[in-house]
Design a protein around this motif. Structure first.
Motif, PDB file in Angstrom:
ATOM      1  N   MET A   1      16.678  -5.763-100.341  1.00 44.97           N
ATOM      2  CA  MET A   1      16.063  -4.884-101.333  1.00 44.97           C
ATOM      3  C   MET A   1      14.580  -4.770-101.043  1.00 44.97           C
ATOM      4  N   MET A   2      14.193  -3.737-100.343  1.00 45.06           N
ATOM      5  CA  MET A   2      12.776  -3.532-100.072  1.00 45.06           C
ATOM      6  C   MET A   2      12.173  -2.757-101.226  1.00 45.06           C
ATOM      7  N   ILE A   3      10.863  -2.704-101.285  1.00 42.99           N
ATOM      8  CA  ILE A   3      10.219  -1.939-102.346  1.00 42.99           C
ATOM      9  C   ILE A   3      10.509  -0.469-102.100  1.00 42.99           C
ATOM     10  N   ALA A   4      11.240   0.154-103.021  1.00 41.21           N
ATOM     11  CA  ALA A   4      11.644   1.524-102.777  1.00 41.21           C
ATOM     12  C   ALA A   4      11.590   2.382-104.016  1.00 41.21           C
ATOM     13  N   ALA A   5      11.934   1.835-105.160  1.00 37.64           N
ATOM     14  CA  ALA A   5      12.122   2.682-106.327  1.00 37.64           C
ATOM     15  C   ALA A   5      11.210   2.298-107.469  1.00 37.64           C
ATOM     16  N   GLN A   6       9.985   1.898-107.180  1.00 38.27           N
ATOM     17  CA  GLN A   6       9.097   1.442-108.231  1.00 38.27           C
ATOM     18  C   GLN A   6       7.922   2.387-108.453  1.00 38.27           C
ATOM     19  N   SER A   7       8.035   3.651-108.008  1.00 35.37           N
ATOM     20  CA  SER A   7       6.899   4.569-108.110  1.00 35.37           C
ATOM     21  C   SER A   7       6.529   4.883-109.544  1.00 35.37           C
ATOM     22  N   ALA A   8       7.430   4.598-110.478  1.00 35.09           N
ATOM     23  CA  ALA A   8       7.097   4.871-111.878  1.00 35.09           C
ATOM     24  C   ALA A   8       6.092   3.881-112.431  1.00 35.09           C
ATOM     25  N   THR A   9       6.024   2.713-111.815  1.00 33.01           N
ATOM     26  CA  THR A   9       5.123   1.701-112.353  1.00 33.01           C
ATOM     27  C   THR A   9       3.962   1.383-111.434  1.00 33.01           C
ATOM     28  N   THR A  15      -0.540   3.218-100.098  1.00 29.31           N
ATOM     29  CA  THR A  15      -1.340   4.291 -99.501  1.00 29.31           C
ATOM     30  C   THR A  15      -2.736   3.845 -99.133  1.00 29.31           C
ATOM     31  N   GLY A  16      -3.135   2.638 -99.514  1.00 28.27           N
ATOM     32  CA  GLY A  16      -4.470   2.162 -99.218  1.00 28.27           C
ATOM     33  C   GLY A  16      -4.528   1.454 -97.870  1.00 28.27           C
ATOM     34  N   SER A  17      -5.712   1.004 -97.520  1.00 27.38           N
ATOM     35  CA  SER A  17      -5.918   0.277 -96.264  1.00 27.38           C
ATOM     36  C   SER A  17      -6.331  -1.161 -96.572  1.00 27.38           C
ATOM     37  N   SER A  75      -5.187 -15.980-107.843  1.00 21.09           N
ATOM     38  CA  SER A  75      -5.068 -15.663-106.413  1.00 21.09           C
ATOM     39  C   SER A  75      -3.705 -15.058-106.100  1.00 21.09           C
ATOM     40  N   GLN A  76      -2.664 -15.536-106.764  1.00 27.29           N
ATOM     41  CA  GLN A  76      -1.336 -14.959-106.557  1.00 27.29           C
ATOM     42  C   GLN A  76      -1.267 -13.526-107.067  1.00 27.29           C
ATOM     43  N   VAL A  77      -1.893 -13.264-108.214  1.00 32.32           N
ATOM     44  CA  VAL A  77      -1.940 -11.893-108.728  1.00 32.32           C
ATOM     45  C   VAL A  77      -2.687 -10.992-107.749  1.00 32.32           C
ATOM     46  N   GLY A  78      -3.845 -11.436-107.273  1.00 34.20           N
ATOM     47  CA  GLY A  78      -4.609 -10.644-106.318  1.00 34.20           C
ATOM     48  C   GLY A  78      -3.851 -10.420-105.024  1.00 34.20           C
ATOM     49  N   PHE A  79      -3.184 -11.463-104.519  1.00 36.41           N
ATOM     50  CA  PHE A  79      -2.376 -11.359-103.302  1.00 36.41           C
ATOM     51  C   PHE A  79      -1.318 -10.274-103.455  1.00 36.41           C
ATOM     52  N   THR A  80      -0.648 -10.244-104.615  1.00 35.56           N
ATOM     53  CA  THR A  80       0.422  -9.275-104.841  1.00 35.56           C
ATOM     54  C   THR A  80      -0.133  -7.858-104.987  1.00 35.56           C
ATOM     55  N   ILE A  81      -1.266  -7.706-105.634  1.00 34.09           N
ATOM     56  CA  ILE A  81      -1.886  -6.385-105.744  1.00 34.09           C
ATOM     57  C   ILE A  81      -2.252  -5.858-104.359  1.00 34.09           C
ATOM     58  N   ARG A  85      -0.769  -2.511-102.449  1.00 36.90           N
ATOM     59  CA  ARG A  85      -1.668  -1.440-102.032  1.00 36.90           C
ATOM     60  C   ARG A  85      -1.603  -1.163-100.542  1.00 36.90           C
ATOM     61  N   ALA A  86      -1.511  -2.214 -99.717  1.00 33.02           N
ATOM     62  CA  ALA A  86      -1.622  -2.002 -98.268  1.00 33.02           C
ATOM     63  C   ALA A  86      -0.727  -2.941 -97.472  1.00 33.02           C
ATOM     64  N   GLY A  87       0.401  -3.364 -98.036  1.00 28.10           N
ATOM     65  CA  GLY A  87       1.326  -4.187 -97.295  1.00 28.10           C
ATOM     66  C   GLY A  87       0.804  -5.596 -97.077  1.00 28.10           C
ATOM     67  N   TYR A  88       1.368  -6.260 -96.065  1.00 27.09           N
ATOM     68  CA  TYR A  88       0.993  -7.652 -95.824  1.00 27.09           C
ATOM     69  C   TYR A  88      -0.455  -7.785 -95.374  1.00 27.09           C
ATOM     70  N   GLY A  89      -0.966  -6.789 -94.652  1.00 27.08           N
ATOM     71  CA  GLY A  89      -2.386  -6.800 -94.296  1.00 27.08           C
ATOM     72  C   GLY A  89      -3.263  -6.730 -95.529  1.00 27.08           C
ATOM     73  N   GLY A  90      -2.858  -5.941 -96.510  1.00 22.94           N
ATOM     74  CA  GLY A  90      -3.595  -5.859 -97.763  1.00 22.94           C
ATOM     75  C   GLY A  90      -3.535  -7.160 -98.544  1.00 22.94           C
TER      76      GLY A  90
END
Length: 409
Positions: A1-9, A15-17, A75-81, A85-90
């Motif tokens: 289950m990859m992130i796919a259907a969460q555009s509503a939230t 889309t960021g870098s 830090s966990q909240v920031g990591f997830t944000i 925003r920009a995948g694992y690099g983000g």
């Protein structure tokens, strides 16, 4: 289950870098004072209100997940944000940006603290030790009101504190938390259940399994490697990793864990330990960057900058692994009443663990007379009743530590 259907939230997910995320979190890493609860407020203002990277429901659900798990919540909240925003690099950029300013400040303090000598330097360090009394007392007070609101959980906290206070075993803290989970399963099942809002799924189940395997593999494998090889770097990594893996209920709970891991074997003395912890209160960003100070001054090898880097990586790693491991399964797990009851017991037990640390080593090694008690008491009232910024209390306590010998003479 990859992130796919969460555009509503999630707004503009992915889309960021990484550079964009890094710059935003560097700014937060310099300006976020006040501990994890304050950090969560800063994050909400930045990412929900101002930038609209998340909506309120997704952000609230994310905070609930990170508060449930062991590790540094903000830090966990920031990591997830950053991940959103920009995948694992983000995600990596968010952690680096939020952590680096505080880590640099504490490494500089570690090198400068060794140069402090004479009455002024000794008074300054003693003032930083006294501010730790006020900060930990505030944490115990606030956590007890939130996490021990009834007689069952208050009793669990007291039993956990007694286990730590009267046990000489290095496993007492783990045992207290484990018994708290069992007691919660038995006594806390009737408490109101947490809301079961939908959580944003960020990673596949395969990645989650790999992360959970790595988390538990390191937790149980590192002590074996340490005992077999006798390597000091492995021993240091294990001490930091184990401390980061067992923190429930807030960053201040890492204090007794780190003390057990570093003061007990003689890698650092209590005075230097508490002075660094007091200095960590004056720094922005996550409290876990205290590991950078410890890695710099520890007597084992590596130390200095290499020790600071090792400490930071090791203490943050378990929280990020357990977060990645929980994300695909959290929405199902959190709905089970037994899981919620166990976590109520764990949270109550960590209040007791922190309360025992407030007495020993913080109180017993720091408060030696009425002047010391007065400075600690003023700091506690400023923090709890006046809601004074921690940085102000740190500066005031440091000044009090310098002035105290002249006042009492």
């Amino acid at each position: 289950m990859m992130i796919a259907a969460q555009s509503a939230t999630i707004k503009d997910r992915g889309t960021g870098s990484a550079l964009e995320v890094l710059l935003v979190f560097l700014k937060l890493g310099v300006t976020c004072f006040g501990g994890p609860i304050a950090h969560i407020g800063y994050f909400r203002d930045e990412f929900v209100v101002r930038r609209r990277w998340l909506d309120e429901h997704a952000y609230a659900d994310l905070v609930g997940l990170c508060q449930f798990l062991p590790g540094p919540t903000s830090s966990q909240v920031g990591f997830t944000i950053g991940l959103l925003r920009a995948g694992y690099g983000g995600a990596l950029a968010a952690w680096v940006g939020f952590t680096l300013p505080s880590a640099i400040a504490l490494v500089l303090f570690a090198y400068g603290a060794a140069a402090l000598s004479g009455p002024t330097g000794a008074g300054l360090l003693h003032g930083l030790q006294l501010v730790a009394v006020a900060i930990i007392a505030q944490a115990v007070w606030g956590m007890a009101r939130t996490l021990c609101p009834d007689r069952e959980r208050a009793s669990i906290a007291v039993v956990a504190a007694l286990i730590i206070l009267f046990s000489a075993s290095s496993a007492a803290q783990v045992a207290a938390i484990g018994l708290g989970a069992l007691a919660g399963l038995w006594f806390c099942r009737g408490a109101p259940t947490s809301p079961a809002d939908h959580v944003v799924v960020l990673v596949s189940r395969r990645v989650g399994f790999v992360a959970l395997t790595a988390f538990f593999g390191l937790l149980f494998g590192l002590p074996v490697l340490r005992d077999l090889g006798g390597s000091q770097p492995v021993a240091l990594f294990d001490a930091f990793y184990r401390s980061g893996a067992l923190v429930f209920g807030g960053g201040h709970v890492v204090l007794p864990l780190l003390r057990e891991a570093f003061v007990t074997p003689g890698w650092i003395d209590d005075n230097a330990f508490l002075a660094g912890y007091g200095a960590a209160q004056a720094a922005p960003g996550p409290l876990f960057t205290f590991a950078a100070y410890l890695g710099t001054v520890v007597s084992a090898q590596p130390r200095g900058l290499a020790g600071a880097v090792l400490g930071l990586l090791a203490i943050f790693l378990p929280g990020m692994l357990i977060l990645l491991g929980a994300l695909p399964f959290w929405d199902v797990f959190r709905k089970h009443p037994r899981a919620q009851a166990m976590m109520r017991g764990v949270n109550a037990a960590v209040v007791g663990v922190l309360g025992s640390a407030l007495y020993n080593p913080v109180w017993t090694s720091t408060v030696g007379g009425p002047g010391d008690f007065g400075i600690a008491l003023v700091g506690f009232v400023l923090l709890t009743a006046w809601r004074a910024p921690p940085l102000f209390v740190v500066v005031l306590s440091a000044a009090g530590g310098i002035a105290l010998p002249h006042i009492m003479s």
